[in-house]
Write a protein that holds these residues in place. Structure first.
Motif, PDB file in Angstrom:
ATOM      1  N   LEU A 174       0.835  -1.218   0.000  1.00 37.42           N
ATOM      2  CA  LEU A 174       0.000   0.000   0.000  1.00 37.42           C
ATOM      3  C   LEU A 174       0.861   1.256   0.000  1.00 37.42           C
ATOM      4  O   LEU A 174       0.522   2.255  -0.649  1.00 37.42           O
ATOM      5  CB  LEU A 174      -0.956   0.026   1.206  1.00 37.42           C
ATOM      6  N   ARG A 203      -9.027   4.201   1.097  1.00 40.42           N
ATOM      7  CA  ARG A 203      -7.973   3.601   1.942  1.00 40.42           C
ATOM      8  C   ARG A 203      -8.567   2.601   2.929  1.00 40.42           C
ATOM      9  O   ARG A 203      -7.978   1.555   3.189  1.00 40.42           O
ATOM     10  CB  ARG A 203      -7.221   4.699   2.693  1.00 40.42           C
ATOM     11  N   ALA A 204      -9.730   2.930   3.498  1.00 37.77           N
ATOM     12  CA  ALA A 204     -10.336   2.007   4.470  1.00 37.77           C
ATOM     13  C   ALA A 204     -10.716   0.688   3.792  1.00 37.77           C
ATOM     14  O   ALA A 204     -10.508  -0.394   4.352  1.00 37.77           O
ATOM     15  CB  ALA A 204     -11.552   2.651   5.127  1.00 37.77           C
ATOM     16  N   GLN A 256      -7.653  -1.267   3.347  1.00 35.21           N
ATOM     17  CA  GLN A 256      -7.165  -1.794   4.628  1.00 35.21           C
ATOM     18  C   GLN A 256      -8.103  -2.851   5.215  1.00 35.21           C
ATOM     19  O   GLN A 256      -7.656  -3.717   5.985  1.00 35.21           O
ATOM     20  CB  GLN A 256      -6.929  -0.632   5.600  1.00 35.21           C
ATOM     21  N   ASP A 257      -9.383  -2.803   4.857  1.00 32.43           N
ATOM     22  CA  ASP A 257     -10.291  -3.879   5.285  1.00 32.43           C
ATOM     23  C   ASP A 257      -9.773  -5.228   4.780  1.00 32.43           C
ATOM     24  O   ASP A 257     -10.025  -6.263   5.387  1.00 32.43           O
ATOM     25  CB  ASP A 257     -11.707  -3.657   4.730  1.00 32.43           C
ATOM     26  N   ALA A 287      -6.278  -5.537   3.441  1.00 36.17           N
ATOM     27  CA  ALA A 287      -4.837  -5.644   3.710  1.00 36.17           C
ATOM     28  C   ALA A 287      -4.516  -5.774   5.193  1.00 36.17           C
ATOM     29  O   ALA A 287      -3.439  -6.279   5.544  1.00 36.17           O
ATOM     30  CB  ALA A 287      -4.110  -4.436   3.133  1.00 36.17           C
ATOM     31  N   CYS A 288      -5.400  -5.320   6.077  1.00 41.56           N
ATOM     32  CA  CYS A 288      -5.143  -5.414   7.520  1.00 41.56           C
ATOM     33  C   CYS A 288      -6.043  -6.420   8.226  1.00 41.56           C
ATOM     34  O   CYS A 288      -5.775  -6.776   9.370  1.00 41.56           O
ATOM     35  CB  CYS A 288      -5.331  -4.054   8.205  1.00 41.56           C
ATOM     36  N   GLU A 289      -7.129  -6.850   7.601  1.00 37.51           N
ATOM     37  CA  GLU A 289      -8.074  -7.732   8.302  1.00 37.51           C
ATOM     38  C   GLU A 289      -8.151  -9.135   7.717  1.00 37.51           C
ATOM     39  O   GLU A 289      -8.488 -10.074   8.421  1.00 37.51           O
ATOM     40  CB  GLU A 289      -9.494  -7.120   8.294  1.00 37.51           C
ATOM     41  N   PRO A 320      -3.436 -10.687   6.074  1.00 36.01           N
ATOM     42  CA  PRO A 320      -2.351 -11.049   7.000  1.00 36.01           C
ATOM     43  C   PRO A 320      -2.560 -12.407   7.674  1.00 36.01           C
ATOM     44  O   PRO A 320      -1.598 -13.061   8.076  1.00 36.01           O
ATOM     45  CB  PRO A 320      -2.386  -9.942   8.063  1.00 36.01           C
ATOM     46  N   LEU A 321      -3.813 -12.825   7.800  1.00 33.30           N
ATOM     47  CA  LEU A 321      -4.089 -14.086   8.486  1.00 33.30           C
ATOM     48  C   LEU A 321      -3.832 -15.288   7.605  1.00 33.30           C
ATOM     49  O   LEU A 321      -3.760 -16.416   8.087  1.00 33.30           O
ATOM     50  CB  LEU A 321      -5.545 -14.078   8.972  1.00 33.30           C
ATOM     51  N   VAL A 350       2.120 -17.589   7.882  1.00 31.91           N
ATOM     52  CA  VAL A 350       1.125 -17.865   8.921  1.00 31.91           C
ATOM     53  C   VAL A 350       0.584 -19.292   8.770  1.00 31.91           C
ATOM     54  O   VAL A 350       0.474 -20.038   9.751  1.00 31.91           O
ATOM     55  CB  VAL A 350      -0.015 -16.830   8.861  1.00 31.91           C
ATOM     56  N   TRP A 394      -9.658 -22.337   8.677  1.00 27.69           N
ATOM     57  CA  TRP A 394      -9.124 -21.042   9.122  1.00 27.69           C
ATOM     58  C   TRP A 394      -9.065 -20.089   7.933  1.00 27.69           C
ATOM     59  O   TRP A 394      -9.551 -18.965   7.998  1.00 27.69           O
ATOM     60  CB  TRP A 394      -7.732 -21.264   9.728  1.00 27.69           C
ATOM     61  N   HIS A 451     -12.500 -19.052   6.802  1.00 33.46           N
ATOM     62  CA  HIS A 451     -13.202 -18.230   7.796  1.00 33.46           C
ATOM     63  C   HIS A 451     -12.851 -16.755   7.646  1.00 33.46           C
ATOM     64  O   HIS A 451     -13.727 -15.892   7.595  1.00 33.46           O
ATOM     65  CB  HIS A 451     -12.869 -18.698   9.213  1.00 33.46           C
ATOM     66  N   TRP A 452     -11.549 -16.458   7.560  1.00 31.02           N
ATOM     67  CA  TRP A 452     -11.138 -15.047   7.508  1.00 31.02           C
ATOM     68  C   TRP A 452     -11.476 -14.413   6.168  1.00 31.02           C
ATOM     69  O   TRP A 452     -11.847 -13.233   6.107  1.00 31.02           O
ATOM     70  CB  TRP A 452      -9.650 -14.896   7.847  1.00 31.02           C
ATOM     71  N   ALA A 462     -17.683  -8.133   5.360  1.00 28.05           N
ATOM     72  CA  ALA A 462     -17.566  -6.745   5.830  1.00 28.05           C
ATOM     73  C   ALA A 462     -17.349  -5.797   4.643  1.00 28.05           C
ATOM     74  O   ALA A 462     -17.913  -4.700   4.591  1.00 28.05           O
ATOM     75  CB  ALA A 462     -16.417  -6.623   6.832  1.00 28.05           C
TER      76      ALA A 462
END
Lengths: 213, 213
Positions: free
Chosen positions: B66, B93-94, B97-98, B100-102, B105-106, B111, B129, B132-133, B140
């Protein structure tokens, strides 16, 4: 402005620091994550992600801490939380994202809950997971900070930036979960310097109205 | 410009899309993550995080997808990948990030490896797993897109933005891991529209020099 947040949420803490650095006053609306208040209908109606922090401003609800801080920086430019030059801005954003995209997402409450409830992971294995991502992630940040002449008293030069807004809450989390920190001396030097600044002090979890709740 | 990347890395894919949208040519340097080439001394020397993508430009090495895309947008403003107004920029940006950050990463390689090797999680639990994410995270994003008049043919209006650069690679991942997608019709409408654009086509994993390696 109204900030929906939770004293222990490190993403909320980032935004509180930015608001304090800019000297902006705001109404503090607590949303208790452990009690799942983010899922309550009244909050869910304004937060499609069911996440804090959420900033109410200009009749809108802004989400995602880094996006909110960039918005604050664009609408209230002084003091600037990003450098003026594109290379410097890229460095500060990358440092912030090294934490916000690589460390924090693995350790937030809903992820720890999934490990325990869906995967039946032991308390010990959960804590090892937490520490692994914090300690290895901060090691990468340490290499960034220690290896660059752009690092100053703060992450980038001698004034606080977006990177410091993100670094400090991560160290609070690391300390709370007894993570090793002796391998990241530059990170800790910057953290200690930030904590001498009244904005970082005022924004910390123990200063929040909902602390201890 | 030189882009160190891996065809299947969705963070690399984001930057490739941005470069294509801007019509910028670059040298493609493959770093094979499954073979751990990101840890090799030559790459580690230029990447403190040991991560792709890494953009070599102006004698520097920029990290974090980003941050790289924002840099490209600041230094090559046309076509813009962020709206001109602060509220619009915050929304784009949000959305980015919804994901790239939520979500992402999982589910990245290191991971999944930790789950299997350190936590002895079964293949089935690992895939649950992953799904799920992706599925809850995209839900969202769906609420964000479906509930806003700002959504157009793309995530924000009728031209591609940073949000689309991040959305498309996440859908590629979701499809690869057989995630449910019928609950996110607006997300999929935007995805399908993006994939009609030649820049998204040119940037996709199967078009990369290191595909199939």
């Amino acid at each position: 402005m109204k900030l929906y947040n939770y004293f222990r949420s490190s993403a909320s803490f980032r935004v509180r620091i930015a608001l304090e650095l800019k000297g902006l006053s705001y109404d503090y609306v607590p949303v208790h994550l452990v009690k799942n208040e983010q899922l309550a209908p009244a909050f869910a109606a304004i937060s499609p992600e069911r996440l804090v922090p959420l900033l109410e401003v200009e009749g809108r609800h802004l989400s995602q801490s880094l996006a909110i801080i960039e918005y604050l920086d664009e609408t209230h430019p002084e003091p600037a939380l990003l450098p003026a030059d594109p290379l410097g801005r890229a460095r500060v954003r990358a440092l912030a994202q090294d934490i916000a995209c690589e460390i924090h997402p693995l350790n937030n409450l809903r992820v720890l809950r999934y490990l325990v409830h869906q995967m039946s992971v032991s308390e010990e294995a959960k804590n090892a997971w937490y520490r692994h991502w914090v300690e290895s992630g901060l090691e990468a940040v340490e290499r960034q900070l220690a290896g660059s002449a752009a690092t100053g008293a703060y992450c980038h030069g001698d004034a606080p930036t977006l990177a410091d807004c993100v670094l400090v809450p991560q160290i609070f989390n690391a300390q709370r979960f007894d993570c090793r920190l002796d391998h990241v001396p530059t990170v800790m030097r910057v953290f200690d310097h930030c904590m001498q600044h009244p904005a970082f002090q005022a924004a910390q979890p123990s200063s929040c109205p909902d602390a201890q709740s």
